[in-house]
Design a protein around this motif. Structure first.
Motif, mmCIF file in Angstrom:
data_model
loop_
_atom_site.group_PDB
_atom_site.id
_atom_site.type_symbol
_atom_site.label_atom_id
_atom_site.label_comp_id
_atom_site.label_asym_id
_atom_site.label_seq_id
_atom_site.Cartn_x
_atom_site.Cartn_y
_atom_site.Cartn_z
ATOM 1 N N ALA A 1 0.762 -1.066 -0.067
ATOM 2 C CA ALA A 1 -0.018 0.049 -0.013
ATOM 3 C C ALA A 1 0.854 1.288 -0.041
ATOM 4 N N LYS A 2 1.964 1.201 0.762
ATOM 5 C CA LYS A 2 2.833 2.354 0.759
ATOM 6 C C LYS A 2 3.331 2.610 -0.738
ATOM 7 N N ILE A 3 3.850 1.670 -1.274
ATOM 8 C CA ILE A 3 4.373 1.691 -2.637
ATOM 9 C C ILE A 3 3.421 2.081 -3.709
ATOM 10 N N GLN A 4 2.075 1.606 -3.614
ATOM 11 C CA GLN A 4 1.131 2.126 -4.247
ATOM 12 C C GLN A 4 0.967 3.763 -4.131
ATOM 13 N N ASP A 5 0.841 4.227 -2.902
ATOM 14 C CA ASP A 5 0.883 5.309 -2.532
ATOM 15 C C ASP A 5 1.963 6.109 -3.158
#
Lengths: 310, 229, 249
Positions: free
Chosen positions: A67-71
């Motif tokens: 989710a962080k990388i998608q962010d």
């Protein structure tokens, strides 16, 4: 001259400059440089962290990292779009990156050697980034300032999650604690370097402040970051890798050794541990994806044609 | 002992109210992992201040509720307290408005809060749970159980109109219900900045799974759209 | 086999499929042909890992030996994995990623749609939750099938190649295991044959709209075993948990 004068008055009144407003070419160029560098940093930052998704030690940790990388990808895209409002295309920005004309944050030129690195990146790198971005919420270019407002909330969330990993590691087995300390040792100085060189009074940085693109000086922001991060490291029971670090009661700030500016300059000039790797990866992926982008463009063109015929 | 039971519940309700009175939730207040020395960055810009005032109980409501000693009365207080927890990533709406809390049961011993994930992989869920737990511990509920249910699935249809309005003022286009047909073209999304309907989709998938990225063809603003689920 | 044991196996099958597909998609991080796809594929990976987590957690509960979703993911060996062979196939190029995803998306949309009516409350709940995500996936991948199929000669060649190469793994996905029959009869899980029929109709519809042809079915599907790929994937995925068995993460 009259226009420039009005422009400055407008900025001095803390008004936002919007895409369709008149602005000096230099203001436009300055913003393009800064926003695209920010966007490139988000995108290149996906590499060192993406490394560890497949090795994340729990499903929950995997989800948080994904989710962080998608962010980050999402913020990159958001920022590219914000830069496009200034009249440059994403293709041009990527070409500048590949040609070495546009930069990205040097901190991503370091490797991620163990799982605690993912914690340290969240805690320190995102922490430093947030410190900088918080001040940019008041930047004078409207779309950039509004983007920062929302991005800050998401990035401080990353920082907490990074800290949570550090906490687990620091309070874990001796091996885990060792990994945590090792990660802190390697990421501390690069994080401090993220704020850039000592404040000089070059024309560019003076203009940046005058036009309220930049809202706080490098050293000011760096100090803010140090002051809030040192107690967090203490809470973790980890040692900041700086023998000269001490609290100055009189100033109410921490004092540190000076940054190794030789290393800083080397990394900026492309000689960091992973500069070549990061750029080669980006270029290779971009080249390999060319056939997909061509197909999408060809398809879109045909759709448009059919629409016009109908 | 019925009398003791009665007293205990009354005391619990009292505790809830005292805490609420002194409390507007910040991320710091409820997350112990930061330690005491640090307060993480908080949004203090005028933009947020202007658009968001956290829901608070009126003085008369507080007075009325202080008298509450029934189980359902306590449940009501829990609902109230939950309405004060903001979404960590979009602080202008509360987790209650987001619609992730399904039910609250209190049997005099244990407090159960039933939640549903916004989407299956949502990492913010862990944070929601941490925030709920911290808030409830603060209120004196130590015997707490959080249950996750998947059905009926979470939907954006239940977000109240005023929360939608706050989202828009914050710069995020609120969900627009489109066609149920997966192959139908998506509905027009008005720009939250200038209101124009001439907007273009940049990416169906944005920074978080619940958002897409658009740009406005008129004022040029890039903006996020909270997807309809 | 008791109903619980059969349902445990079934949840492993669906859970492992999501886990391994999520892993494959994670490998694509920073490797998308454009930033939009990087974001989309990372989002898909997240959805699948989330679904895996829920399904494996339920599996652990059904098994009753106190194993968590993490125990099941990180501490089982390759022969104990029940995932569809299709999802462990590598990310040869973007066309393979899309083709693999599309074939699974159609299946999962149908599966979850029907699973909502399961007599098992937990499965029904998951079905209604997961369906929303899979619908977004399918919308995305069927869009790409069309774009690649009707894009350029090269994209058409690549996507056709990918579909043809992956086709041999679809019968395994569509065929019920023997233990599933009883669960189907009790209305706990959807009827696999029904799904298989609908799946073919939908897949062929998108293929023909995209100017692609349905590959020849293999007369006798080859005996199915896991591939070397899975061994390597698990070695990577499980490395921290296996190397530091005393650590808590």
């Amino acid at each position: 001259m009259e226009k420039l004068h009005d422009f400055q008055r407008f900025i001095d009144a803390e008004e936002k400059i919007e895409p369709k407003d008149w602005m000096p070419d230099e203001y436009r160029a300055h913003n393009i440089r800064q926003i695209s560098q920010h966007a490139h940093s988000e995108v290149i930052g996906m590499q060192p962290e993406g490394n560890w998704i497949t090795r994340a030690p729990t499903l929950r940790a995997k989800k948080i990292l994904l989710a962080k990388i998608q962010d980050e990808g999402g913020h990159g895209l958001y920022l590219y779009s914000a830069a496009e409002t200034l009249g440059i295309s994403r293709d041009e920005m990527i070409a500048q990156l590949h040609a070495g004309k546009a930069k990205y944050s040097s901190v991503f030129n370091y490797p991620t050697l163990n799982w605690a690195d993912i914690g340290a990146i969240g805690w320190l790198v995102d922490g430093a980034a947030v410190t900088n971005q918080l001040s940019l919420r008041r930047t004078s270019y409207g779309p950039y300032s509004r983007a920062m407002l929302r991005i800050c909330n998401e990035e401080s969330f990353h920082q907490r999650q990074g800290y949570e990993i550090m906490l687990k590691m620091a309070k874990g087995t001796p091996e885990q604690k060792e990994m945590a300390q090792d990660a802190l040792n390697r990421w501390w100085w690069p994080s401090l370097m993220m704020f850039g060189p000592h404040d000089n009074h070059s024309e560019r940085s003076t203009k940046g402040m005058l036009w309220k693109i930049k809202r706080a000086s490098n050293d000011e922001l760096r100090q803010r970051f140090i002051d809030k991060t040192v107690p967090q490291a203490e809470f973790l029971g980890l040692t900041i890798p700086d023998p000269k670090l001490r609290w100055n009661e009189a100033t109410g700030h921490y004092e540190t050794s000076d940054i190794n500016w030789e290393e800083f300059n080397q990394v900026i000039q492309g000689n960091g541990p992973c500069n070549k790797e990061r750029m080669d990866h980006h270029k290779q992926v971009h080249a390999e994806g060319a056939w997909v982008r061509e197909a999408a463009a060809a398809y879109a063109a045909r759709q448009k044609e059919q629409l016009q015929e109908a | 002992m019925p009398g003791g039971e009665f007293y205990r519940r009354g005391a619990e309700a009292q505790k809830i109210l005292t805490l609420r009175a002194s409390y507007y939730p910040t991320l710091r207040a409820s997350v112990p992992l930061w330690g005491k020395t640090y307060s993480p960055p908080r949004l203090r810009t005028s933009a947020v201040k202007k658009t968001y005032s956290p829901p608070r109980l009126s003085a008369s409501a507080v007075k009325k509720l202080t008298m509450v000693t029934t189980l359902s009365g306590i449940e009501e207080l829990v609902w109230e307290r939950l309405s004060l927890i903001p979404d960590p990533e979009i602080p202008v709406i509360s987790i209650l408005e987001l619609g992730i809390v399904r039910d609250v049961h209190y049997d005099g011993e244990m407090l159960e809060i039933v939640i549903t994930p916004t989407y299956t992989g949502c990492p913010a869920m862990n944070l929601f749970v941490a925030e709920i737990k911290a808030a409830m511990h603060d209120q004196g509920f130590d015997n707490l159980k959080i249950t996750t249910v998947y059905s009926p699935a979470w939907t954006t249809d239940l977000i109240p109109a005023d929360a939608m309005e706050r989202l828009k003022k914050y710069g995020i286009a609120p969900p627009v219900k489109g066609s149920d047909d997966p192959f139908a073209p998506p509905p027009a999304i008005p720009c939250p900045h200038c209101g124009s309907e001439h907007t273009s989709l940049v990416s169906q998938f944005g920074a978080t799974a619940c958002k897409s990225l658009y740009t406005c063809d008129d004022c040029k603003e890039p903006f996020e759209y909270f997807k309809h689920f | 086999m008791t109903t619980n044991q059969a349902l445990y196996q079934y949840c492993l099958r669906l859970g492992d499929t999501n886990l391994i597909l999520g892993h494959r998609l994670s490998e694509m991080c920073s490797r998308g042909p454009m930033l939009e796809e990087d974001i989309a594929l990372t989002n898909f990976a997240l959805d699948h890992i989330g679904q895996a987590e829920a399904l494996l957690q339920y599996a652990g509960k059904l098994e009753g030996k106190g194993r968590s979703e993490d125990d099941l993911s990180y501490l089982r060996n390759v022969e104990e994995f029940e995932n569809f062979r299709l999802v462990e196939q590598p990310n040869t190029d973007f066309a393979y990623v899309i083709a693999r995803q599309f074939l699974v998306d159609v299946y999962q949309c149908l599966l979850y749609q029907k699973m909502q009516k399961s007599t098992d409350e937990t499965l029904a709940g998951m079905g209604s939750r997961f369906l929303k995500e899979s619908t977004y996936h399918l919308r995305h991948t069927s869009g790409w099938m069309e774009r690649l199929g009707l894009g350029t000669d090269e994209s058409k060649r690549r996507i056709q190649q990918a579909i043809s190469d992956l086709w041999q793994f679809t019968p395994e996905m569509l065929t019920a295991k023997s233990y599933e029959k009883e669960l189907e009869a009790q209305g706990i899980i959807p009827d696999a044959e029904e799904i298989a029929l609908d799946w073919l109709v939908q897949v062929v519809r998108v293929l023909s709209r995209s100017g692609l042809h349905k590959p020849q079915d293999v007369a006798v599907p080859p005996p199915i075993s896991h591939s070397d790929h899975l061994v390597r994937m698990l070695a990577e995925m499980q490395y921290l948990q296996r190397t530091y068995p005393d650590a808590r993460w």
